[in-house]
Scaffold this active site. Structure first.
Site, PDB file in Angstrom:
ATOM      1  N   CYS A 170       0.846  -1.196   0.000  1.00 45.28           N
ATOM      2  CA  CYS A 170       0.000   0.000   0.000  1.00 45.28           C
ATOM      3  C   CYS A 170       0.883   1.249   0.000  1.00 45.28           C
ATOM      4  CB  CYS A 170      -0.904   0.009   1.225  1.00 45.28           C
ATOM      5  SG  CYS A 170      -2.072   1.400   1.234  1.00 45.28           S
ATOM      6  N   CYS A 222      -6.124   0.141   6.888  1.00 46.72           N
ATOM      7  CA  CYS A 222      -5.892   0.652   5.528  1.00 46.72           C
ATOM      8  C   CYS A 222      -7.071   1.537   5.102  1.00 46.72           C
ATOM      9  CB  CYS A 222      -5.730  -0.515   4.557  1.00 46.72           C
ATOM     10  SG  CYS A 222      -5.383   0.016   2.861  1.00 46.72           S
ATOM     11  N   HIS A 234      -2.062  -3.871   5.065  1.00 40.23           N
ATOM     12  CA  HIS A 234      -1.875  -3.450   6.464  1.00 40.23           C
ATOM     13  C   HIS A 234      -3.229  -3.173   7.091  1.00 40.23           C
ATOM     14  CE1 HIS A 234      -2.606   0.959   5.851  1.00 40.23           C
ATOM     15  NE2 HIS A 234      -2.357   0.595   4.606  1.00 40.23           N
ATOM     16  N   ARG A 264       3.038   4.912   6.361  1.00 40.80           N
ATOM     17  CA  ARG A 264       3.485   4.222   7.585  1.00 40.80           C
ATOM     18  C   ARG A 264       4.006   2.815   7.329  1.00 40.80           C
ATOM     19  NH1 ARG A 264      -2.229   4.861  10.358  1.00 40.80           N
ATOM     20  NH2 ARG A 264      -2.715   4.210   8.235  1.00 40.80           N
ATOM     21  N   ASP A 303       0.447   3.764   1.700  1.00 36.07           N
ATOM     22  CA  ASP A 303       0.422   4.350   3.046  1.00 36.07           C
ATOM     23  C   ASP A 303       1.835   4.642   3.566  1.00 36.07           C
ATOM     24  OD1 ASP A 303       0.243   4.514   6.013  1.00 36.07           O
ATOM     25  OD2 ASP A 303      -1.866   4.071   5.637  1.00 36.07           O
TER      26      ASP A 303
HETATM   27 CO    CO Z   1      -3.432   1.254   2.981  1.00 38.26          CO
END
Ligand code: CO
Length: 219
Positions: A42, A101, A98, A46, A44
């Site tokens: 992803c 999400c 994750h 993090r 993302d």
């Molecule tokens: Co995500």
């Protein structure tokens, strides 16, 4: 917030550290890449692929998008997979989702999200495929976690449906495909233990693009 200028300072510091650890760092970095892993995760911020895997530059080929999707008509992810399998000859392909999400969360909400609609549709379809299991989970947060896992699983199946992966597996016995979920609360990776060979068996009647999968699997 880290300032824009600070990034370039960070870069110099990082380089000095790397050369400090290994005097040949730049020599190795500028050579050809031979990663054993393709990571599809992803976007993302993090979930930084190299860091959570403890891998150095050159060790993992990375593709990231919203909610780690592998869509058959996404030329971007399909090009990445083809290049990684055919030319880099990666041994493992990992789909890493994750918990928490945002993409998966958005897909759980029946709402018009404009340009995101066709992308999120892939996740809504995962929900539909597993609706009985998901609707049986009464705790909303647990249902959300489970959809994250099932989304990873379905993206793994999508990779196993590609001709390039099937052909390479028949010829070389690799790559194998793995599904992981990163837990932001514990910082740990969870292996969903997707059975690659069993998945090949399950899909081959409809998705064997080589004409040789059944023979190969029964050997
Ligand atoms: Co995500």
């Amino acid at each position: 917030m880290t300032t824009y200028a600070q990034i370039f300072e960070n870069n110099k510091k990082w380089l000095a550290e790397k050369i400090g650890e290994d005097a040949d760092f730049l020599k190795k970095l500028s050579r050809d890449q031979h990663p054993d892993y393709l990571y599809i995760g992803c976007s993302d911020s993090r979930v930084p692929a190299n860091e959570i895997m403890g891998l150095e530059p050159g060790e993992v080929f990375v593709h990231r998008n919203v909610a780690n999707l592998v869509n058959n008509i996404d030329l971007n992810v399909m090009s990445v997979i083809n290049y990684a399998v055919e030319h880099l000859k990666v041994k493992h392909i990992v789909v890493c989702g994750h918990y928490s999400c945002g993409g998966v969360k958005a897909a759980m909400t029946p709402k018009d999200m404009g340009i995101l609609n066709p992308w999120l549709r892939n996740i809504r379809d995962v929900y539909r495929l597993h609706q009985a299991e998901l609707d049986a989970i009464t705790d909303e947060h647990k249902r959300y976690d489970r959809l994250v896992e099932l989304n990873v699983q379905e993206q793994c199946v999508n990779i196993i449906k590609t001709a390039v992966v099937q052909k390479s597996y028949i010829a070389n016995n690799y790559p194998t495909v793995h599904g992981w979920v990163f837990d932001l609360e514990t910082g740990l990776l969870k292996d969903l233990n997707i059975d690659f060979v069993e998945t090949l068996h399950k899909i081959q009647k409809i998705y064997d693009l080589t004409g040789e999968l059944a023979n190969h699997l029964n050997k």
